[in-house]
Design a protein around this motif. Structure first.
Motif, PDB file in Angstrom:
ATOM      1  N   UNK A 221      57.089  17.444  10.371  1.00  0.00           N
ATOM      2  CA  UNK A 221      55.627  17.512  10.466  1.00  0.00           C
ATOM      3  C   UNK A 221      54.958  17.778   9.144  1.00  0.00           C
ATOM      4  N   UNK A 222      54.036  18.733   9.125  1.00  0.00           N
ATOM      5  CA  UNK A 222      53.283  19.041   7.919  1.00  0.00           C
ATOM      6  C   UNK A 222      54.127  19.676   6.831  1.00  0.00           C
ATOM      7  N   UNK A 223      55.352  20.089   7.157  1.00  0.00           N
ATOM      8  CA  UNK A 223      56.236  20.693   6.152  1.00  0.00           C
ATOM      9  C   UNK A 223      56.973  19.651   5.315  1.00  0.00           C
ATOM     10  N   UNK A 224      56.826  18.362   5.683  1.00  0.00           N
ATOM     11  CA  UNK A 224      57.472  17.300   4.907  1.00  0.00           C
ATOM     12  C   UNK A 224      56.595  16.981   3.699  1.00  0.00           C
ATOM     13  N   UNK A 225      57.109  17.076   2.491  1.00  0.00           N
ATOM     14  CA  UNK A 225      56.313  16.696   1.319  1.00  0.00           C
ATOM     15  C   UNK A 225      56.153  15.182   1.265  1.00  0.00           C
ATOM     16  N   UNK A 226      54.916  14.716   1.228  1.00  0.00           N
ATOM     17  CA  UNK A 226      54.671  13.263   1.222  1.00  0.00           C
ATOM     18  C   UNK A 226      53.313  12.972   0.599  1.00  0.00           C
ATOM     19  N   UNK A 227      53.267  11.899  -0.189  1.00  0.00           N
ATOM     20  CA  UNK A 227      52.010  11.415  -0.780  1.00  0.00           C
ATOM     21  C   UNK A 227      51.983   9.896  -0.650  1.00  0.00           C
ATOM     22  N   UNK A 228      50.780   9.334  -0.784  1.00  0.00           N
ATOM     23  CA  UNK A 228      50.646   7.889  -0.758  1.00  0.00           C
ATOM     24  C   UNK A 228      50.962   7.290  -2.114  1.00  0.00           C
ATOM     25  N   UNK A 229      51.143   5.982  -2.198  1.00  0.00           N
ATOM     26  CA  UNK A 229      51.518   5.333  -3.467  1.00  0.00           C
ATOM     27  C   UNK A 229      50.425   5.396  -4.531  1.00  0.00           C
ATOM     28  N   UNK A 230      49.199   5.610  -4.134  1.00  0.00           N
ATOM     29  CA  UNK A 230      48.121   5.664  -5.112  1.00  0.00           C
ATOM     30  C   UNK A 230      47.860   7.071  -5.630  1.00  0.00           C
TER      31      UNK A 230
END
Length: 338
Positions: A221-230
């Motif tokens: 969930x929200x604990x997964x580090x993730x960003x978009x390509x931009x």
């Protein structure tokens, strides 16, 4: 005033180290001979004992007095952990109520080197009336227990390792080995596997290695580090710092994995004088096609993957390559998988 003699003899001279070691080697030699003698006698009676245990509708109840009782406890524990339900009953306590623990579906494995243990002999008529099958493990084929048993396992030894021939030594070793032989033969006959063993030992190291799945230790969930390509490198750095896994996934709007950016990548970015971390898009510097692991895998597989590829974190993906979790080596250490 007269001195009171010591209750135990005190040597006038300390024995030499070589003498102590020689005594130890002699014990090993005597007990090795004893095991060889018992192994040579494994025959149809051993097979019959195995069949009784395999066919039992209940459990294998082990019993014995004194040193034989200690061996019986260990045999019961080994049987129970290798696929044959078993427990130990003290014969003295059995005669005072614990006999109610034994049902007519159980097989009784009774240990007594002399085969004349009064506490066990007292139980035999009751067990026979109840219909229990009896396997006796003794050192005397003509003993009362041997004669009253359905199957007799002969564990007689040529000599005890004790130089006084008093303390049970070779005989208890032979009984212990016979118990191990029974447990292993039954294990193999049942097709018992390492996974079966782990289910009986969930708190042990093997249990954790064989039963703990990625889903038990991964961040979701929200604990997964993730960003978009931009996102910029700076924005990725913020995500890495907040989620504290030393990395961030780069994903599209549907959470499909596009790449990975780690602490190590950040150090390399900072070493590049021509790169502005405030404006450079993460898609330009991320690692494409990073190592991942399936959510259905075992945690130990993640540990092996990290060790093989010298990495400290992994993204967890589903069949459509969507990021569903993340973990690092610290998560595996906390779970005691490594």
């Amino acid at each position: 005033m007269a001195t009171v003699p010591s209750s135990s003899p005190t040597p006038t001279d300390a024995p030499e180290a070589s003498s102590l070691a020689a005594s130890g080697r002699r014990v090993f030699a005597v007990e090795i001979d004893a095991l060889a003698a018992v192994a040579a006698r494994l025959d149809g009676e051993f097979s019959a004992a195995c069949r009784l245990m395999l066919e039992a509708r209940g459990r294998v109840v082990c019993t014995g007095m004194g040193k034989s009782g200690h061996i019986a406890r260990k045999i019961a524990a080994t049987l129970a952990s290798t696929g044959t339900p078993s427990f130990y009953v003290h014969p003295g306590e059995a005669a005072h109520g614990d006999l109610g623990m034994i049902t007519d579906a159980d097989v009784v494995l009774a240990l007594s080197y002399s085969g004349e243990s009064d506490e066990i002999l007292l139980l035999l008529p009751v067990l026979k009336r109840q219909g229990n099958k009896l396997i006796a493990m003794t050192g005397r084929a003509q003993s009362s227990m041997a004669r009253e048993s359905d199957v007799h396992l002969d564990v007689s030894v040529p000599a005890e390792a004790c130089p006084l021939a008093l303390a049970p030594t070779s005989s208890t070793t032979a009984s212990l080995a016979m118990g191990d032989a029974l447990a292993v033969a039954l294990l193999e006959a049942r097709g018992f596997t390492a996974e079966d063993f782990a289910r009986s030992h969930p708190a042990g190291a093997l249990g954790r290695r064989l039963l703990l799945h990625i889903t038990d230790v991964m961040h979701i969930g929200d604990d997964i580090p993730a960003v978009g390509p931009d996102a910029t490198i700076t924005e990725a750095l913020v995500e890495i710092s907040q989620k504290r896994l030393g990395m961030t996934a780069v994903v599209d709007a549907e959470r499909h994995l596009l790449g990975l950016y780690t602490d190590g990548d950040l150090r390399r970015s900072l070493d590049d004088p021509g790169l502005d971390i405030r404006t450079t898009r993460i898609a330009e510097v991320m690692t494409r096609s990073p190592r991942t692991i399936d959510a259905g895998a075992l945690a130990v597989e993640a540990a092996q993957l990290m060790e093989t590829h010298k990495i400290s974190g992994l993204l967890v993906v589903d069949a459509d390559q969507r990021v569903v979790g993340a973990l690092n080596i610290h998560d595996l250490l906390r779970a005691r998988v490594v």
